[in-house]
Design a protein around this motif. Structure first.
Motif, mmCIF file in Angstrom:
data_model
loop_
_atom_site.group_PDB
_atom_site.id
_atom_site.type_symbol
_atom_site.label_atom_id
_atom_site.label_comp_id
_atom_site.label_asym_id
_atom_site.label_seq_id
_atom_site.Cartn_x
_atom_site.Cartn_y
_atom_site.Cartn_z
ATOM 1 N N SER A 102 0.822 -1.204 0.000
ATOM 2 C CA SER A 102 0.000 0.000 0.000
ATOM 3 C C SER A 102 0.857 1.256 0.000
ATOM 4 C CB SER A 102 -0.968 -0.011 1.187
ATOM 5 O OG SER A 102 -0.259 -0.117 2.390
ATOM 6 N N VAL A 103 1.982 1.231 0.715
ATOM 7 C CA VAL A 103 2.812 2.435 0.747
ATOM 8 C C VAL A 103 3.440 2.695 -0.622
ATOM 9 C CG1 VAL A 103 4.857 3.489 1.770
ATOM 10 C CG2 VAL A 103 3.220 2.323 3.216
ATOM 11 N N THR A 104 3.828 1.640 -1.340
ATOM 12 C CA THR A 104 4.373 1.829 -2.687
ATOM 13 C C THR A 104 3.353 2.523 -3.584
ATOM 14 O OG1 THR A 104 5.548 -0.250 -2.382
ATOM 15 C CG2 THR A 104 5.479 0.638 -4.618
ATOM 16 N N ILE A 105 2.122 2.022 -3.549
ATOM 17 C CA ILE A 105 1.084 2.633 -4.388
ATOM 18 C C ILE A 105 0.865 4.089 -3.997
ATOM 19 C CG2 ILE A 105 -1.364 2.536 -4.979
ATOM 20 C CD1 ILE A 105 -1.217 -0.478 -4.670
ATOM 21 N N MET A 106 0.766 4.327 -2.693
ATOM 22 C CA MET A 106 0.548 5.695 -2.220
ATOM 23 C C MET A 106 1.622 6.638 -2.728
ATOM 24 S SD MET A 106 -0.377 5.708 1.778
ATOM 25 C CE MET A 106 -0.849 4.135 2.407
ATOM 26 N N VAL A 107 2.884 6.224 -2.586
ATOM 27 C CA VAL A 107 3.991 7.118 -2.937
ATOM 28 C C VAL A 107 3.919 7.482 -4.417
ATOM 29 C CG1 VAL A 107 6.482 7.215 -3.262
ATOM 30 C CG2 VAL A 107 5.543 6.412 -1.104
ATOM 31 N N ILE A 108 3.794 6.479 -5.284
ATOM 32 C CA ILE A 108 3.843 6.760 -6.710
ATOM 33 C C ILE A 108 2.637 7.587 -7.154
ATOM 34 C CG2 ILE A 108 3.862 5.722 -9.011
ATOM 35 C CD1 ILE A 108 5.413 3.384 -7.739
ATOM 36 N N GLU A 133 -6.184 0.401 1.810
ATOM 37 C CA GLU A 133 -5.250 1.174 2.651
ATOM 38 C C GLU A 133 -4.596 2.291 1.841
ATOM 39 O OE1 GLU A 133 -4.773 1.205 5.764
ATOM 40 O OE2 GLU A 133 -5.042 -0.772 6.647
ATOM 41 N N ALA A 134 -4.199 1.961 0.602
ATOM 42 C CA ALA A 134 -3.550 2.973 -0.237
ATOM 43 C C ALA A 134 -4.504 4.137 -0.487
ATOM 44 C CB ALA A 134 -3.105 2.349 -1.557
ATOM 45 N N THR A 135 -5.768 3.829 -0.763
ATOM 46 C CA THR A 135 -6.736 4.894 -1.027
ATOM 47 C C THR A 135 -6.916 5.784 0.195
ATOM 48 O OG1 THR A 135 -7.892 3.338 -2.451
ATOM 49 C CG2 THR A 135 -9.053 5.359 -1.880
ATOM 50 N N PHE A 136 -7.041 5.165 1.367
ATOM 51 C CA PHE A 136 -7.274 5.953 2.577
ATOM 52 C C PHE A 136 -6.072 6.855 2.900
ATOM 53 C CE2 PHE A 136 -10.471 2.682 4.470
ATOM 54 C CZ PHE A 136 -11.370 3.024 3.476
ATOM 55 N N GLY A 137 -4.887 6.458 2.428
ATOM 56 C CA GLY A 137 -3.704 7.263 2.745
ATOM 57 C C GLY A 137 -3.376 8.325 1.704
ATOM 58 N N LEU A 138 -4.043 8.241 0.525
ATOM 59 C CA LEU A 138 -3.673 9.112 -0.595
ATOM 60 C C LEU A 138 -3.701 10.601 -0.251
ATOM 61 C CD1 LEU A 138 -5.276 7.686 -3.872
ATOM 62 C CD2 LEU A 138 -2.865 8.071 -3.387
ATOM 63 N N SER A 139 -4.790 11.044 0.389
ATOM 64 C CA SER A 139 -4.977 12.482 0.603
ATOM 65 C C SER A 139 -3.808 13.104 1.356
ATOM 66 C CB SER A 139 -6.268 12.734 1.381
ATOM 67 O OG SER A 139 -7.370 12.513 0.558
ATOM 68 N N PHE A 140 -3.433 12.459 2.454
ATOM 69 C CA PHE A 140 -2.347 12.984 3.272
ATOM 70 C C PHE A 140 -1.055 13.080 2.451
ATOM 71 C CE2 PHE A 140 1.222 12.122 6.193
ATOM 72 C CZ PHE A 140 1.084 13.197 7.044
ATOM 73 N N TYR A 159 3.002 18.677 -18.182
ATOM 74 C CA TYR A 159 2.395 18.230 -16.922
ATOM 75 C C TYR A 159 1.093 17.529 -17.250
ATOM 76 C CZ TYR A 159 5.679 21.760 -15.313
ATOM 77 O OH TYR A 159 6.807 22.494 -15.103
ATOM 78 N N PRO A 160 1.156 16.270 -17.655
ATOM 79 C CA PRO A 160 -0.027 15.615 -18.214
ATOM 80 C C PRO A 160 -1.124 15.384 -17.171
ATOM 81 C CG PRO A 160 1.784 14.057 -17.993
ATOM 82 C CD PRO A 160 2.326 15.392 -17.598
ATOM 83 N N SER A 161 -2.346 15.693 -17.570
ATOM 84 C CA SER A 161 -3.470 15.503 -16.649
ATOM 85 C C SER A 161 -3.729 14.031 -16.359
ATOM 86 C CB SER A 161 -4.732 16.143 -17.223
ATOM 87 O OG SER A 161 -4.583 17.534 -17.253
ATOM 88 N N TRP A 162 -3.276 13.151 -17.265
ATOM 89 C CA TRP A 162 -3.560 11.725 -16.998
ATOM 90 C C TRP A 162 -2.792 11.221 -15.785
ATOM 91 C CZ3 TRP A 162 0.430 8.356 -16.919
ATOM 92 C CH2 TRP A 162 1.560 8.637 -17.704
ATOM 93 N N PHE A 163 -1.850 12.010 -15.274
ATOM 94 C CA PHE A 163 -1.181 11.625 -14.033
ATOM 95 C C PHE A 163 -2.183 11.512 -12.886
ATOM 96 C CE2 PHE A 163 3.652 12.497 -14.080
ATOM 97 C CZ PHE A 163 3.770 11.818 -15.279
ATOM 98 N N PHE A 164 -3.320 12.203 -13.038
ATOM 99 C CA PHE A 164 -4.345 12.126 -11.995
ATOM 100 C C PHE A 164 -5.096 10.798 -12.027
ATOM 101 C CE2 PHE A 164 -4.838 16.986 -12.378
ATOM 102 C CZ PHE A 164 -3.920 17.190 -11.363
ATOM 103 N N ILE A 165 -5.149 10.196 -13.218
ATOM 104 C CA ILE A 165 -6.138 9.128 -13.434
ATOM 105 C C ILE A 165 -6.030 7.948 -12.465
ATOM 106 C CG2 ILE A 165 -6.962 7.412 -15.107
ATOM 107 C CD1 ILE A 165 -6.589 9.560 -17.251
ATOM 108 N N PRO A 166 -4.825 7.343 -12.273
ATOM 109 C CA PRO A 166 -4.796 6.174 -11.375
ATOM 110 C C PRO A 166 -5.297 6.505 -9.974
ATOM 111 C CG PRO A 166 -2.640 6.523 -12.415
ATOM 112 C CD PRO A 166 -3.510 7.649 -12.835
ATOM 113 N N ALA A 167 -4.871 7.661 -9.452
ATOM 114 C CA ALA A 167 -5.306 8.037 -8.104
ATOM 115 C C ALA A 167 -6.803 8.304 -8.080
ATOM 116 C CB ALA A 167 -4.527 9.267 -7.626
ATOM 117 N N VAL A 168 -7.287 8.986 -9.127
ATOM 118 C CA VAL A 168 -8.719 9.297 -9.158
ATOM 119 C C VAL A 168 -9.542 8.018 -9.213
ATOM 120 C CG1 VAL A 168 -10.559 10.306 -10.569
ATOM 121 C CG2 VAL A 168 -8.473 11.602 -10.138
#
Lengths: 277, 310
Positions: A83-89, A146-153, B31-40
């Motif tokens: 989860s931390v790897t995903i969060m960081v990237i 876990e990764a999702t819950f940590g993303l914002s911070f 600064y590509p907007s698709w960088f948001f996609i996985p997190a979103v």
């Protein structure tokens, strides 16, 4: 001047005694309990062990329930690293573009980042969703949650740090022919190292110590994390307080090691909002 | 000078007509907007959808496989059942008590630790360390230390001929005891944040005040407290969010008991989930959502107002 120094000394001594009683005694209690015999430990008194069996307790706790604790440590390690790897990237990518590019989307994204920090996760609907996509009771699902819950911070930390990297650097890299991907992964990401270390340590401790997450989303003995074994141990083995406290001791070691080596980064991460607000 | 390199990037608007975009603007495509996609995607799937779904499922009788719409029944039950209602009230008591104590104690400790004092490193480390250890471990530890019959605390109290209360077993004390343990575990982070805020105050202010013969109380009141406002805001917000949502420590020590005297909304949610009342559990989640946002949104905009102006 001399008087001021004496006062500082007295204040210091009082502070040392008070903190020793308030903070050190409970830890000493854990250590003593972990070294006692079962009968001795079940008294729960703060006393010197009648018979020291620290290492035997260590061996016993590692062997209980067919070495459940080994599996639990492995599970916790996989969960934390994943989860931390995903969060960081992912958070670095978002924080970077969010800081660099002015866009109409930004206020919306900032709003959702803050919402992710404040809003308590809806637990049963999350279970329902995980079941729907076939990830309930799986380590992979737990890692993603876990990764999702940590993303914002993490996004907040990365956004603030990217702001300290001069844009001229980006322009120079582009002039040298770097594309967007190379610019980020080769130029920016290495420069984020200090904040990456901070994010890794702070979030690793948080995920490792998380109890409610695995309790809801990762039930089942084969998936138990260390926090859950501690909780289950407490429920089952009330006659084996020595092993319970040995378990506490073992579980405290990873955060302790993290603290000793990354003290400064932890402090930096946790106080990032204190100065600028 | 470095500025000569940058000169072409500055007057973007002035050269309208020609190529239209200066290098700064062209940089946008790097600064590509698709960088948001996985997190979103992750945020939407694992956070936003469950949150929105919770509003619907809180209005149903729900078994995870099928749901039956029952209107506001769950909420009516939540606010009528004294056990659930208690959890609602306790959430506020617990959140505000722990947050206030962490602000006051954390600030006092930070003032002491940023002043001249012996063994600052040791003190800082020892106060902060509980923040890092497992909440469940802390809960078990204090359950033994505060055991009514054998625990160390009551042994000392007995030695001093003081009353020996059942810290976690007396209905009147349980929630307060948990709050105290929570403060013990969390005060280190408040102290740390306040210390960072105080250290960031320029030293000249303190020197000038001392020059003018200000007492240390006057310095504290007119310089340290007003200028550590951002730290204050951070501590209040973080500790209140944590306090209103707290579950781990309560579950590890009393499980909401004795009876329902130390239940909060978060533990009610878990209990109803365990009992299979998923709709009611989700209604609890919606109530918690409303409580937390109704408190945090106005509070954080109020606390941050001054700093935005600066």
């Amino acid at each position: 001047m001399k008087r001021a120094r004496t006062i500082a000394w007295i204040k210091g001594l009082v502070a040392i005694v008070v903190t020793a009683v308030v903070f050190l005694v409970p830890f000493a209690f854990v250590l003593l309990q972990a070294a006692k015999t079962p009968d001795d430990a079940s008294n729960l008194t703060f006393s010197w062990p009648t018979h020291w069996q620290f290492f035997q307790n260590l061996r016993d706790v590692l062997a209980t329930n067919d070495g459940l604790i080994w599996r639990a440590f492995a599970n916790s390690a996989i969960l934390t690293v994943g989860s931390v790897t995903i969060m960081v990237i992912l958070a670095a990518m978002v924080g970077y573009v969010l800081q660099r590019k002015a866009s109409r989307l930004n206020p919306v994204i900032n709003f959702f980042v803050l919402a992710g920090l404040i809003v308590p996760p809806a637990v049963v609907p999350t279970i329902w969703l995980l079941q729907g996509v076939g990830l309930f009771k799986t380590m992979f699902g737990m890692i993603l949650v876990e990764a999702t819950f940590g993303l914002s911070f993490c996004i907040l930390l990365f956004r603030a740090f990217v702001g300290t990297i001069p844009r001229e650097l980006d322009e120079a890299a582009v002039l040298d022919g770097a594309g967007p991907i190379r610019l980020f992964f080769r130029v920016i990401l290495p420069l984020l190292r200090p904040v990456i270390v901070t994010v890794i340590v702070v979030q690793a401790v948080a995920v490792f110590n998380d109890f409610a997450g695995p309790l809801y989303f990762l039930p089942g003995d084969e998936n138990a994390t260390v926090q859950l074994t501690l909780y289950q141990f407490q429920g089952q083995n009330l006659s084996f307080y020595n092993l319970l406290f040995m378990d506490i001791l073992l579980i405290t070691i990873p955060p302790l090691v993290a603290y000793i080596f990354f003290n400064r980064q932890i402090v930096a991460g946790l106080t990032s909002g204190a100065v600028k607000g | 000078m470095a500025t000569t390199n940058l000169a072409p990037t500055l007057p973007v608007g002035a050269t309208s007509g020609g190529k239209g975009t200066g290098p700064r603007k062209k940089m946008k495509s790097f600064y590509p907007s698709w960088f948001f996609i996985p997190a979103v995607v992750m945020y939407v799937v694992f956070f936003a959808i469950p949150t929105f779904a919770s509003f619907y499922f809180s209005l149903t009788r729900w078994s995870l496989f099928d749901s039956q719409f029952i209107g506001l029944g769950n909420f009516v039950q939540f606010f009528q059942d004294p056990q659930l209602w208690n959890g609602f009230i306790h959430t506020f008591e617990y959140g505000f008590a722990t947050s206030a104590a962490k602000v006051v104690l954390g600030f006092a400790l930070a003032v002491i630790l940023t002043g001249p004092i012996l063994a600052r490193g040791y003190l800082r480390a020892i106060i902060f360390f509980p923040v890092l250890i497992s909440t469940i471990g802390v809960g078990i530890m204090f359950k033994s230390l505060l055991d009514p019959f054998h625990g160390m605390v009551n042994a000392v109290l007995g030695f001093l001929h003081l009353p020996q209360p059942g810290w976690f077993t007396d209905p009147a004390l349980a929630l307060g005891t948990i709050a105290a343990v929570d403060i013990w575990k969390g005060v280190g982070i408040a102290t740390l944040i306040f210390m960072a805020g105080i250290v960031a105050i320029p030293n000249e202010y303190f020197e000038a005040a001392r020059m003018d013969g200000a007492s240390s109380w006057a310095i504290l009141r007119t310089i340290t407290i007003p200028l550590s406002r951002p730290a204050m805001a951070t501590v209040i917000i973080l500790s209140l969010i944590g306090g209103l949502r707290s579950f781990d420590l309560i579950w590890a020590t009393t499980g909401g008991g004795p009876g329902f005297t130390s239940d909060v909304i978060a533990s009610v949610i878990y209990k109803q989930y365990q009992a299979g009342f998923y709709g009611l559990s989700t209604a609890g989640n919606v109530v918690l959502f409303v409580v937390v946002t109704a408190i945090m949104v106005p509070l954080s905009s109020f606390l941050n107002r001054k700093t935005v102006e600066l």
